[in-house]
Design a protein around this motif. Structure first.
Motif, PDB file in Angstrom:
ATOM      1  N   GLN A  12       0.834  -1.196   0.000  1.00 14.40           N
ATOM      2  CA  GLN A  12       0.000   0.000   0.000  1.00 14.40           C
ATOM      3  C   GLN A  12       0.875   1.255   0.000  1.00 14.40           C
ATOM      4  O   GLN A  12       0.612   2.207  -0.733  1.00 14.40           O
ATOM      5  N   ALA A  15       2.355   1.782  -3.440  1.00 14.89           N
ATOM      6  CA  ALA A  15       1.337   2.226  -4.391  1.00 14.89           C
ATOM      7  C   ALA A  15       1.021   3.708  -4.205  1.00 14.89           C
ATOM      8  O   ALA A  15       0.873   4.448  -5.185  1.00 14.89           O
ATOM      9  N   THR A  29       2.017   2.625 -11.361  1.00 17.37           N
ATOM     10  CA  THR A  29       1.016   2.852 -10.317  1.00 17.37           C
ATOM     11  C   THR A  29      -0.061   1.780 -10.369  1.00 17.37           C
ATOM     12  O   THR A  29      -0.441   1.230  -9.327  1.00 17.37           O
ATOM     13  N   LEU A  30      -0.536   1.474 -11.554  1.00 11.86           N
ATOM     14  CA  LEU A  30      -1.588   0.459 -11.681  1.00 11.86           C
ATOM     15  C   LEU A  30      -1.101  -0.911 -11.226  1.00 11.86           C
ATOM     16  O   LEU A  30      -1.834  -1.652 -10.556  1.00 11.86           O
ATOM     17  N   ALA A  31       0.132  -1.247 -11.553  1.00  8.56           N
ATOM     18  CA  ALA A  31       0.684  -2.535 -11.125  1.00  8.56           C
ATOM     19  C   ALA A  31       0.830  -2.588  -9.606  1.00  8.56           C
ATOM     20  O   ALA A  31       0.521  -3.615  -8.972  1.00  8.56           O
ATOM     21  N   LEU A  33      -0.897  -0.818  -7.401  1.00  4.84           N
ATOM     22  CA  LEU A  33      -2.231  -0.884  -6.809  1.00  4.84           C
ATOM     23  C   LEU A  33      -2.786  -2.304  -6.862  1.00  4.84           C
ATOM     24  O   LEU A  33      -3.430  -2.770  -5.906  1.00  4.84           O
ATOM     25  N   ALA A  34      -2.537  -2.994  -7.949  1.00  4.83           N
ATOM     26  CA  ALA A  34      -2.969  -4.391  -8.053  1.00  4.83           C
ATOM     27  C   ALA A  34      -2.244  -5.260  -7.033  1.00  4.83           C
ATOM     28  O   ALA A  34      -2.853  -6.130  -6.396  1.00  4.83           O
ATOM     29  N   ALA A  35      -0.951  -5.029  -6.863  1.00  2.77           N
ATOM     30  CA  ALA A  35      -0.192  -5.797  -5.867  1.00  2.77           C
ATOM     31  C   ALA A  35      -0.685  -5.502  -4.454  1.00  2.77           C
ATOM     32  O   ALA A  35      -0.783  -6.409  -3.618  1.00  2.77           O
ATOM     33  N   SER A  37      -3.751  -4.558  -3.567  1.00  2.00           N
ATOM     34  CA  SER A  37      -5.059  -5.184  -3.351  1.00  2.00           C
ATOM     35  C   SER A  37      -4.923  -6.695  -3.184  1.00  2.00           C
ATOM     36  O   SER A  37      -5.632  -7.308  -2.379  1.00  2.00           O
ATOM     37  N   THR A  38      -4.000  -7.297  -3.909  1.00  6.73           N
ATOM     38  CA  THR A  38      -3.760  -8.734  -3.765  1.00  6.73           C
ATOM     39  C   THR A  38      -3.206  -9.060  -2.383  1.00  6.73           C
ATOM     40  O   THR A  38      -3.636 -10.016  -1.733  1.00  6.73           O
TER      41      THR A  38
END
Length: 66
Positions: A12, A15, A29-31, A33-35, A37-38
């Motif tokens: 977090q 990100a 940033t998108l990658a 954020l995905a990490a 959330s995972t």
């Protein structure tokens, strides 16, 4: 493998840093954020509450002299 809460907090943090530097539409940033959330989902699946990932600051006491 790091502790799930530590991994979620770190993901977090990274990100948010990428969001600040690059903006929301940047692929990094998108990658991240995905990490994040995972990592949060993995911590949740292992039984950790959301409060353990998103800790609130300690409330200030009114009688503390600063």
């Amino acid at each position: 493998m790091p502790h799930p809460i530590r991994a979620a907090r770190t993901a977090q943090y990274l990100a948010v840093r990428a969001l600040t530097v690059h903006g929301l539409a940047h692929p990094v940033t998108l990658a991240l954020l995905a990490a994040a959330s995972t990592a949060a989902a993995r911590a949740w699946d292992r039984g950790h509450p959301v409060q353990a990932i998103h800790t609130a600051p300690a409330p200030r006491r009114a009688d503390c002299a600063r």
